[in-house]
Design an enzyme around this catalytic site. Structure first.
Site, mmCIF file in Angstrom:
data_model
loop_
_atom_site.group_PDB
_atom_site.id
_atom_site.type_symbol
_atom_site.label_atom_id
_atom_site.label_comp_id
_atom_site.label_asym_id
_atom_site.label_seq_id
_atom_site.Cartn_x
_atom_site.Cartn_y
_atom_site.Cartn_z
ATOM 1 N N ARG A 22 0.865 -1.202 0.000
ATOM 2 C CA ARG A 22 0.000 0.000 0.000
ATOM 3 C C ARG A 22 0.897 1.247 0.000
ATOM 4 N NH1 ARG A 22 -3.365 -3.441 3.619
ATOM 5 N NH2 ARG A 22 -5.517 -3.356 2.882
ATOM 6 N N ARG A 45 0.990 -1.246 -5.187
ATOM 7 C CA ARG A 45 -0.248 -0.558 -5.568
ATOM 8 C C ARG A 45 0.028 0.939 -5.582
ATOM 9 N NH1 ARG A 45 -5.507 -1.038 -1.903
ATOM 10 N NH2 ARG A 45 -4.366 0.462 -0.631
ATOM 11 N N GLU A 59 -12.504 -3.857 -6.680
ATOM 12 C CA GLU A 59 -13.036 -3.480 -5.364
ATOM 13 C C GLU A 59 -14.273 -2.600 -5.476
ATOM 14 O OE1 GLU A 59 -10.061 -1.369 -3.063
ATOM 15 O OE2 GLU A 59 -9.289 -0.325 -4.810
ATOM 16 N N ASN A 87 -12.411 -5.415 1.101
ATOM 17 C CA ASN A 87 -12.740 -4.396 2.107
ATOM 18 C C ASN A 87 -13.616 -3.318 1.488
ATOM 19 O OD1 ASN A 87 -10.826 -5.893 3.422
ATOM 20 N ND2 ASN A 87 -9.199 -4.399 3.186
ATOM 21 N N ASP A 88 -13.192 -2.852 0.320
ATOM 22 C CA ASP A 88 -14.010 -1.840 -0.349
ATOM 23 C C ASP A 88 -15.171 -2.469 -1.103
ATOM 24 O OD1 ASP A 88 -13.103 0.792 0.280
ATOM 25 O OD2 ASP A 88 -11.222 0.286 -0.699
ATOM 26 N N ARG A 117 -17.247 1.216 5.772
ATOM 27 C CA ARG A 117 -16.334 0.349 6.529
ATOM 28 C C ARG A 117 -15.774 1.018 7.765
ATOM 29 N NH1 ARG A 117 -11.156 -0.184 2.343
ATOM 30 N NH2 ARG A 117 -9.892 -0.731 4.130
ATOM 31 N N CYS A 132 -6.834 -9.796 -1.942
ATOM 32 C CA CYS A 132 -5.966 -9.117 -0.978
ATOM 33 C C CYS A 132 -6.740 -8.388 0.116
ATOM 34 C CB CYS A 132 -5.025 -8.141 -1.687
ATOM 35 S SG CYS A 132 -5.883 -6.764 -2.445
HETATM 36 C C1 PEP Z 1 -9.548 -3.543 -0.169
HETATM 37 O O1 PEP Z 1 -10.297 -2.590 -0.383
HETATM 38 O O2 PEP Z 1 -9.951 -4.705 0.051
HETATM 39 C C2 PEP Z 1 -8.087 -3.347 -0.132
HETATM 40 C C3 PEP Z 1 -7.257 -4.353 -0.030
HETATM 41 O O3 PEP Z 1 -7.629 -2.070 -0.160
HETATM 42 P P1 PEP Z 1 -7.627 -1.083 1.114
HETATM 43 O O4 PEP Z 1 -8.020 -1.896 2.320
HETATM 44 O O5 PEP Z 1 -6.281 -0.513 1.208
HETATM 45 O O6 PEP Z 1 -8.668 -0.078 0.735
HETATM 46 MG MG MG Z 2 -9.525 -0.704 -1.145
#
Ligand code: PEP
Ligand code: MG
Length: 558
Positions: free
Chosen positions: A299, A335, A434, A457-458, A468, A505
């Site tokens: 990241r 990334r 995402e 996550n997103d 989130r 991821c």
């Molecule tokens: C996600 O969104 O799943 C991701 C891996 O990116 P981040 O958590 O950095 O937004």
């Molecule tokens: Mg993300």
């Protein structure tokens, strides 16, 4: 004993003394207190300088290993500044002539120096203003440690931080030499702060609300982040029980460590690669210790945090080069900058937004401000000569974005060619899946890139309309929702059709109850926080895919 209940956002147990997180030492500790006890204040100042010098020595050593000697020198410069005679004389004179406490004297000295440096018409000297502020904050923070712990052993006390909330950049400020965990009133398990805590195995309990009371400052506490519980002033039986639990947890880690060097392969021979998510160069030690197959998600936005200006191309190049060199021939997926939403960085001057997660963030900022994007791409491309780097783009919603990215990347490559600077001409590129839009055009995107990385996550946030970051709706943040599983299935099918690599991821990659599903769907790579690598390896090595395939596919079918 008081028991506080919240959400355990990482795994682990920590023992320590509770301290309120000082949001800004200058605001909190710089009030003037009149005193005639000059000796005592001078002594306090000297002791804090000594402790600050020791911290800087440790930081210097760590930084040499992390970012190289050239960049680590800043900590040596800070040491020299603490010893500077004008700085010291100014602090002494304010203590003696103005009868003020040591904290205020340091604060005023810092302000005076900052003003003087800031007025000079010289970039280099102007930048020293922020160094003065930095060392002064460090000295004041050392004073606050020695005062509230009331113990000469200051740097060695185990601290548990208590705070209303912690931002990712505040998290990065925590000195983990003595901070062993944190408790916050707010917070969600999917925030970047929780992700950072999991990456370094720092026990934390979040979302405890008003149960965390100011009067607990200085109390002994135990954090059990497996159970989401904090014990304030624990009784003997609780201390004994949690020590035992911690021992068991350490024992499990010891057993898992026997899986180092073993393949990520199921009992019926299906292979998958378990890689690491990295947010900070200091995570690399854990990545290698946990035997990751590579870095599946670096990241890069964290390189931009906790500084006062954009990192230069060369600064970034040094970091990417360092990461890839340390990982030897293993794959490192960098990334590009995913700034915005909860990852705010002051000098970007991002607008205040009503709905920042859906606003100006990630690739949108990079496409809007190509000078930042191009600088980063140049740095990554240059570093690609030193290992096995791939580039990943976040927050993709359309084909148009991918075409624009490819066009910019081509321009950067041409510039490098013109200057005869070498880079990996076949560097692979991928996109984060995402957003729901990316899922449903994944067949179109697959034709343009070399790999996908699913960011659940997103993806969960945008698909289920659940912020989130918002603890009020956190119970609805469900990565196992059938809608999400079906989306993952569709993306895997499209990746297979176009024969490109498919990785996951998001945090769900570390969820052992999902491992069989990922294997059945043919996921090639799981990228998780380092502490989870060996646990997932164990799960993979115990799985027989053929025996669970039919049942899993039946559950996922439309
Ligand atoms: C996600 O969104 O799943 C991701 C891996 O990116 P981040 O958590 O950095 O937004
Ligand atoms: Mg993300």
């Amino acid at each position: 004993m008081n028991v506080i209940k919240g959400i355990g956002a990482s795994e682990g147990i920590a023992f320590g003394e509770l301290r309120a997180f000082k949001k800004d030492y200058f605001n909190i500790n710089s009030e003037k207190i009149y005193t005639k006890d000059h000796e005592k204040e001078i002594e306090k100042y000297k002791k804090s300088c000594k402790l600050a010098m020791k911290q800087l020595d440790d930081l210097y050593k760590e930084a040499i290993a992390d970012i190289g000697e050239e960049h680590a020198t800043i900590f040596q410069v800070h040491k020299m500044m603490i010893e500077d005679i004008d700085y010291t004389n100014s602090v002494m004179s304010i203590i003696i002539n103005e009868n003020s406490n040591a904290e205020y004297a340091v604060y005023m000295t810092s302000r005076n120096f900052e003003r003087t440096f800031g007025e000079l018409d010289n970039d280099y000297i102007q930048q020293r203003a922020s160094d003065v502020r930095d060392i002064s904050k460090r000295i004041i923070s050392c004073m606050s440690l020695s005062r509230s712990s009331n113990n000469k052993n200051t740097g060695k006390t185990n601290i548990i931080i208590g705070s209303d909330d912690l931002t990712p950049s505040e998290f990065l400020e925590l000195d983990r030499n003595f901070i062993k965990g944190f408790v916050t009133m707010l917070g969600s398990k999917n925030s970047h702060t929780s992700i950072l805590a999991r990456a370094v195995n720092l026990p934390c309990v979040i979302g405890v609300g008003g149960q965390l009371r100011p009067e607990y400052e200085g109390y002994k506490v135990i954090i059990d982040s497996f159970a989401g519980t904090v014990y304030v002033s624990p009784d003997k039986i609780t201390v004994k029980r949690l020590k035992k639990k911690k021992e068991l947890c350490d024992r499990r880690q010891e057993l898992l460590s026997r899986l180092k060097g073993k393949e990520d392969i199921t009992t019926d021979g299906q292979k998958i690669e378990i890689c690491a998510n990295v947010s900070h160069i200091s995570d690399l030690k854990a990545v290698r210790e946990c035997d990751a197959r590579g870095i599946g998600l670096f990241r890069s936005e964290f390189i931009f945090m906790n500084r006062s200006d954009y990192p230069t191309e060369d600064e970034q190049f040094q970091i990417y080069k360092k990461v890839t060199t340390k990982m030897e021939a293993k794959r490192v997926v960098i990334r590009t900058l995913d700034v915005g939403a909860d990852k705010k960085i002051k000098y970007f001057s991002l607008p205040e937004e009503v709905n920042p997660a859906m606003g100006y963030r990630g690739i949108r900022v990079c496409l809007d401000r190509p000078e930042i994007f191009k600088t980063q791409l140049r740095a990554i491309l240059r570093a690609s000569m030193f290992g096995n780097i791939e580039i990943l783009f976040p927050m993709i919603c359309s084909l148009d974005e991918v075409l624009k990215i490819k066009h910019i990347l081509q321009e950067v490559k041409q510039d490098l060619d013109k200057s005869e600077i070498e880079y990996d001409k076949n560097i692979k590129i991928g996109v984060m899946i995402e957003t729901p839009a990316a899922v449903f055009i994944s067949d179109v995107l697959a034709a343009e890139v070399d790999f996908f990385s699913i960011g659940t996550n997103d993806l969960v946030q945008y698909s289920l309309a659940v912020d989130r970051q918002n603890d009020k709706v956190n119970f609805m943040f469900n990565p196992h929702h059938k809608a999400i599983l079906r989306m993952i299935k569709l993306v895997c099918e499209n990746a297979k059709k176009f024969n490109i690599r498919i990785a996951v991821c998001g945090e769900i990659a570390a969820d052992e109850s999902m491992t069989e599903i990922f294997l059945v769907l043919g996921v090639n790579e799981l990228s998780v926080s380092s502490p989870f690598i060996l646990g997932i390896r164990k799960k993979v090595r115990e799985t027989n895919v053929s025996s669970v395939r039919e049942e899993i596919l039946k559950n996922l079918s439309f």
